[in-house]
Design a protein around this motif. Structure first.
Motif, PDB file in Angstrom:
ATOM      1  N   ALA A 125       0.844  -1.193   0.000  1.00 37.72           N
ATOM      2  CA  ALA A 125       0.000   0.000   0.000  1.00 37.72           C
ATOM      3  C   ALA A 125       0.877   1.239   0.000  1.00 37.72           C
ATOM      4  O   ALA A 125       2.016   1.218   0.488  1.00 37.72           O
ATOM      5  N   PHE A 126       0.330   2.317  -0.561  1.00 36.59           N
ATOM      6  CA  PHE A 126       1.031   3.597  -0.619  1.00 36.59           C
ATOM      7  C   PHE A 126       0.054   4.665  -0.154  1.00 36.59           C
ATOM      8  O   PHE A 126      -0.933   4.947  -0.825  1.00 36.59           O
ATOM      9  N   PHE A 148      -2.702   6.962  -4.558  1.00 38.66           N
ATOM     10  CA  PHE A 148      -3.234   6.769  -5.904  1.00 38.66           C
ATOM     11  C   PHE A 148      -4.749   6.615  -5.823  1.00 38.66           C
ATOM     12  O   PHE A 148      -5.257   5.725  -5.134  1.00 38.66           O
ATOM     13  N   ALA A 149      -5.462   7.454  -6.565  1.00 38.99           N
ATOM     14  CA  ALA A 149      -6.924   7.426  -6.526  1.00 38.99           C
ATOM     15  C   ALA A 149      -7.466   6.075  -6.985  1.00 38.99           C
ATOM     16  O   ALA A 149      -8.513   5.619  -6.503  1.00 38.99           O
ATOM     17  N   GLU A 150      -6.735   5.393  -7.894  1.00 41.71           N
ATOM     18  CA  GLU A 150      -7.224   4.126  -8.441  1.00 41.71           C
ATOM     19  C   GLU A 150      -6.847   2.927  -7.568  1.00 41.71           C
ATOM     20  O   GLU A 150      -7.148   1.793  -7.937  1.00 41.71           O
ATOM     21  N   TRP A 151      -6.189   3.185  -6.444  1.00 40.03           N
ATOM     22  CA  TRP A 151      -5.684   2.101  -5.596  1.00 40.03           C
ATOM     23  C   TRP A 151      -6.250   2.264  -4.190  1.00 40.03           C
ATOM     24  O   TRP A 151      -5.616   2.886  -3.336  1.00 40.03           O
ATOM     25  N   ASN A 189       5.095   4.350   2.585  1.00 47.01           N
ATOM     26  CA  ASN A 189       4.997   3.184   1.711  1.00 47.01           C
ATOM     27  C   ASN A 189       5.034   1.902   2.528  1.00 47.01           C
ATOM     28  O   ASN A 189       5.910   1.725   3.376  1.00 47.01           O
ATOM     29  N   PHE A 190       4.088   1.012   2.260  1.00 47.34           N
ATOM     30  CA  PHE A 190       4.081  -0.330   2.842  1.00 47.34           C
ATOM     31  C   PHE A 190       4.472  -1.304   1.732  1.00 47.34           C
ATOM     32  O   PHE A 190       3.709  -1.519   0.789  1.00 47.34           O
ATOM     33  N   THR A 191       5.658  -1.876   1.821  1.00 44.27           N
ATOM     34  CA  THR A 191       6.104  -2.813   0.786  1.00 44.27           C
ATOM     35  C   THR A 191       6.784  -4.022   1.422  1.00 44.27           C
ATOM     36  O   THR A 191       7.372  -3.931   2.506  1.00 44.27           O
ATOM     37  N   SER A 229      10.370  10.427  -1.975  1.00 43.36           N
ATOM     38  CA  SER A 229       9.032   9.852  -1.954  1.00 43.36           C
ATOM     39  C   SER A 229       8.414   9.782  -0.564  1.00 43.36           C
ATOM     40  O   SER A 229       7.207   9.774  -0.437  1.00 43.36           O
ATOM     41  N   GLU A 230       9.247   9.709   0.476  1.00 44.72           N
ATOM     42  CA  GLU A 230       8.699   9.641   1.825  1.00 44.72           C
ATOM     43  C   GLU A 230       9.122  10.844   2.680  1.00 44.72           C
ATOM     44  O   GLU A 230       9.208  10.753   3.888  1.00 44.72           O
TER      45      GLU A 230
END
Length: 251
Positions: A125-126, A148-151, A189-191, A229-230
């Motif tokens: 998830a982001f 992300f709007a689509e995620w 970010n969750f990766t 990014s973070e």
């Protein structure tokens, strides 16, 4: 390690033709005309790097902070990206690039615990966390949403990010000697190494990476670098940049 490389780049020629970079957060006193008049750099930063940062920041200018309609002094924390770029002679030139300013985020232990159900499903998830840094450094009005709007973001990720944010602490900005509230946005970010992504999620990430690369390449030509990014972003700092051109220090 990167600090040592940059320190070496300041002092002498180096042979590895690779770019090196690191972002530093520097406390800055800004007078009523918007000029940086003093800086506070962390004690573990090598003196030669501290000198480069101080020299660069003192060349930058901000729109003056105001109180009751009058221009006043202020204190903020400037994120400065130090980029070492190799040249044809095998030496490095140093570029100090403005990357934002706002309250100071004390990041020790800031990451959220990965949700157990998401680990089992190998989900990623982001997200970003929006909040208000209060004058005492604590957060209020915390919300979590997807980058992300689509995620769509699963509730377990939202809950984990929210729980982490409730423990965060900032040093607030100051206007005329008084701490003030500032709205901030913190991406997270969750990766996982063995995460499973759907074809749609892969498309979203690839398109985002392409956009970021395009911006990075365009800005690199103008000696500008996008925010990490973070890295947190101040949405309404009382000090807005006015003249923050990249400063270049040649070997």
């Amino acid at each position: 390690m990167i600090g040592a490389v940059l320190l070496l780049a300041c002092a002498q020629a180096v042979h590895a033709a690779e770019r090196r970079e690191q972002t530093y957060q520097v406390g800055a006193d800004v007078d009523a005309t918007g000029h940086v008049i003093a800086t506070q750099i962390e004690p573990d930063v090598p003196p030669s790097i501290a000198g480069v940062l101080t020299s660069a920041l003192r060349q930058w200018q901000f729109v003056s902070a105001r109180r009751n309609g009058q221009a006043v002094s202020a204190h903020t924390f400037i994120s400065a990206r130090l980029l070492a770029l190799p040249n044809a002679s095998g030496q490095y030139s140093l570029h100090v690039i403005y990357a934002g300013n706002g309250p100071k985020f004390h990041r020790a232990g800031w990451k959220a615990r990965y949700p157990r159900d998401a680990v089992q499903r190998r989900q990623a998830a982001f997200v970003f966390i929006d909040a208000t840094v209060q004058p005492d450094g604590r957060l209020a009005d915390i919300t979590v949403d997807s980058q992300f709007a689509e995620w769509p973001v699963a509730r377990s990720f939202r809950d984990a990010a929210l729980k982490a944010a409730r423990s965060w602490h900032f040093t607030p900005e100051q206007v005329d000697g008084q701490p003030v509230a500032t709205q901030v946005r913190v991406p997270m970010n969750f990766t996982l190494r063995d995460q499973i992504l759907t074809p749609e999620q892969i498309r979203i990430l690839r398109e985002a990476a392409s956009r970021e690369a395009a911006v990075a390449n365009a800005e690199a030509d103008q000696l500008g670098i996008p925010l990490p990014s973070e890295q947190e972003i101040a949405l309404d700092s009382p000090l807005q940049p006015h003249a923050v051109a990249t400063i270049i220090s040649a070997p």
